[in-house]
Design an enzyme around this catalytic site. Structure first.
Site, PDB file in Angstrom:
ATOM      1  NE  ARG A 111      -7.714   0.573  -2.047  1.00 11.33           N
ATOM      2  CZ  ARG A 111      -6.534   1.161  -2.180  1.00 11.33           C
ATOM      3  NH1 ARG A 111      -5.509   0.762  -1.461  1.00 11.33           N
ATOM      4  NH2 ARG A 111      -6.376   2.143  -3.038  1.00 11.33           N
ATOM      5  CB  CYS A 140      -3.478   3.153   1.899  1.00 10.02           C
ATOM      6  SG  CYS A 140      -4.986   3.528   0.994  1.00 10.02           S
ATOM      7  CB  CYS A 191      -4.604  10.685  -0.016  1.00 12.09           C
ATOM      8  SG  CYS A 191      -2.981  10.392  -0.753  1.00 12.09           S
ATOM      9  CB  CYS A 216     -26.331 -18.618  18.318  1.00 12.53           C
ATOM     10  SG  CYS A 216     -25.407 -19.786  19.339  1.00 12.53           S
TER      11      CYS A 216
END
Lengths: 164, 109, 266
Positions: free
Chosen positions: C223, C227, C185, C85
């Site tokens: 990830r 956290c 943070c 495609c």
């Protein structure tokens, strides 16, 4: 988004203490971090590891012969870059035969042995290693004339912080 | 995905007497044998690449004995002084006896 | 005395022709900084940056190479390969910079991982790849690699708007036993030390990334889970609506930063 600025209520110092305490506790509770924690039953001392590879050969001070290329502070103990470079002409008459690398503070200190030949041109090599904690890296270079040199360098290993 | 995949960087061309840098990387977990399974508490059996060798036109020019302290996806770089065109053969030996190989050609003028 | 083969740091990394980024003074990060947006690259140590600067040394490419091989190999009962495609994978340049996008059929946002699996199940009649499997990580990285160096360009207007608002709410919502939001943070304290690590701005432009800690490549959602666990909150599932909406918010927040996939991070 009324909560956006709530963290500002916390002073920076309080913030750092809060998070640090949190992650220290989390680290203590989470038992194992892959690769960073070792079982101890097969632990060897550095001296045993060196003896099993180079025997009782006299090891001269290699501070001026061996260059260790290491970060002063490793961001993560699981992947620490390591380069070695030996001052040698690398000719048939005078070359480095072997370089042995040890991590003095790992439960198993052996890291790698490199086998060189005059065809290398330069007695240099690099790799990446695991370090369980802040410790000395020890390098021993064996020369074609039978002499052997040893040097060491410290790497500080970062533990904690945003380990997520 | 099961078969570890080597990656090698050798210059395609060099002048006679040049010292060329060779870099190698292979996908491999380098299971240290020191790690415990989180669920069962059992030690996960060691499975690492324990030996690497580089052969240039039939002669071994560099090799390495590797221990569990080498990081996953082991990386090695080193140098070779090239005097003639030919072939580099790289081999990685696994704890389970498997041998992975890769060949690279170089033209030396 | 080290005989390093010269590597065009940064130039190789992003294909933008800037050199020696790793050695410039702090505060001058070349294309890794746009306005006050700073890529995670700028918070990494030089050794980690060097691993990203040279594609050969970056182990993420082990999976990218495998995906490039898969690109032309048919899979599934329709007997189609990606290439049937899409042609050359280069044709997807720009795509990776614009996701997540709103999908009409889904009635919600879709990220690249989900787009790939949608292609597999709908067009190829193949099994979807597991989130964070080597196959899906490699293919996602291969697709985003085609946009490397292009500025992130994620739209939040039209039907994406309400999902953006949800992602924004997640970002600023305090959670977990430590009662911290993403913003606590990454907005209020980025650049500061958190124990031995430096907090980044949490920019997603380099994902999937090869992470030193993981000793492997991992997704943005993996990830984020980390956290969430770090503040001792219950993480959501990779590919969940919550994380895709958050991905939309932080990807738009990164607009202008160049796509760096596959990056190398701590």
């Amino acid at each position: 988004m009324s909560k956006t600025l709530a963290a500002k209520d916390l002073s920076r110092r309080q913030f750092v203490i809060t998070v640090a305490a949190g992650s220290a506790a989390a680290a203590a509770l989470s038992v194992v971090s892959p690769g960073a924690v070792f079982a101890t039953e097969d632990a060897k001392t550095l001296d045993e590891a060196i003896k099993s590879i180079v025997g009782d050969k006299e090891l001269m001070d290699g501070a001026d012969v061996i260059t260790l290329d290491l970060p002063q502070i490793a961001e993560n103990g699981n992947t620490v870059p390591l380069g070695i470079s030996i001052d040698s002409p690398m000719t048939e008459a005078d070359y480095v035969t072997k370089v042995h690398l040890f991590a003095a503070g790992n439960p198993r200190p052996d890291v790698a042995s490199f086998n060189f030949s005059p065809s290398n041109g330069y007695a240099e090599a690099s790799t990446r290693m695991r370090l369980a904690k802040t410790q000395d890296i020890v390098a021993i270079a064996e020369m074609s004339d039978g002499k052997a040199y040893m040097t060491r360098a410290e790497v500080k290993v970062t533990i904690g912080g945003c380990g997520g | 995905m099961a078969q570890p995949k080597p990656r090698v960087r050798v210059p395609k061309k060099a002048d006679k007497g040049d010292v060329v840098e060779i870099k190698t990387l292979i996908s491999h977990p380098m299971e240290s044998g020191q790690r415990k399974d989180r669920k069962t508490g059992e030690l996960i059996p060691r499975k690492i690449i324990n030996k690497f060798a580089c052969v240039y036109n039939g002669n071994e020019v560099f090799s390495a004995d590797l221990h569990p302290a080498i990081s996953a996806n082991p990386y090695l770089s080193f140098f070779v002084k090239v005097e003639e065109s030919g072939e580099f053969e790289f081999t990685w030996v696994d704890d389970d006896g498997s041998v992975y190989t890769q060949v690279s050609k170089i033209t030396v003028n | 005395m080290r005989h390093r083969t010269a590597v065009l740091a940064g130039a190789v990394g992003l294909g933008l022709g800037f050199v020696g980024i790793a050695f410039t003074e702090a505060g001058d990060w070349g294309d890794y900084q746009v306005g006050d947006k700073r890529s995670g690259y700028t918070y990494a140590q030089p050794e980690t940056q060097a691993m990203q600067d040279d594609d050969f040394e970056n182990p993420a490419f082990l999976l990218v190479d495998l995906a490039a091989e898969q690109w032309t190999i048919p899979d599934g009962t329709a007997g189609k390969a990606c290439a049937d495609c899409h042609g050359d994978v280069e044709n997807l340049a720009g795509v990776g910079a614009s996701y997540p996008v709103y999908d009409e059929g889904w009635g919600k946002m879709m990220n690249i991982e989900q787009r790939i699996n949608e292609c597999r199940t709908e067009n190829m009649q193949a099994e979807p790849l597991k989130y964070d499997s080597k196959g899906l990580l490699g293919m996602t990285a291969l697709v985003k690699l085609q946009s490397r160096g292009m500025p992130m360009n994620v739209a939040i207007d039209g039907p994406a708007a309400p999902f953006y608002e949800k992602g924004k709410e997640f970002y600023f919502q305090r959670r977990g036993q430590l009662d911290l939001a993403c913003a606590s943070c990454h907005e209020d304290h980025s650049g500061e030390q958190l124990r031995a690590n430096r907090l980044s701005q949490g920019q997603p432009n380099g994902f999937p990334t090869y992470r030193l800690k993981w000793q492997n490549m991992g997704s943005l959602h993996r990830r984020i889970k980390g956290c969430n666990r770090q503040v001792r909150a219950e993480p959501y599932k990779s590919g969940s609506d919550e994380y895709v909406n958050l991905e939309l918010f932080i990807s738009h927040r990164a607009n202008g930063l160049p796509v760096e996939t596959p990056s190398v991070r701590n």
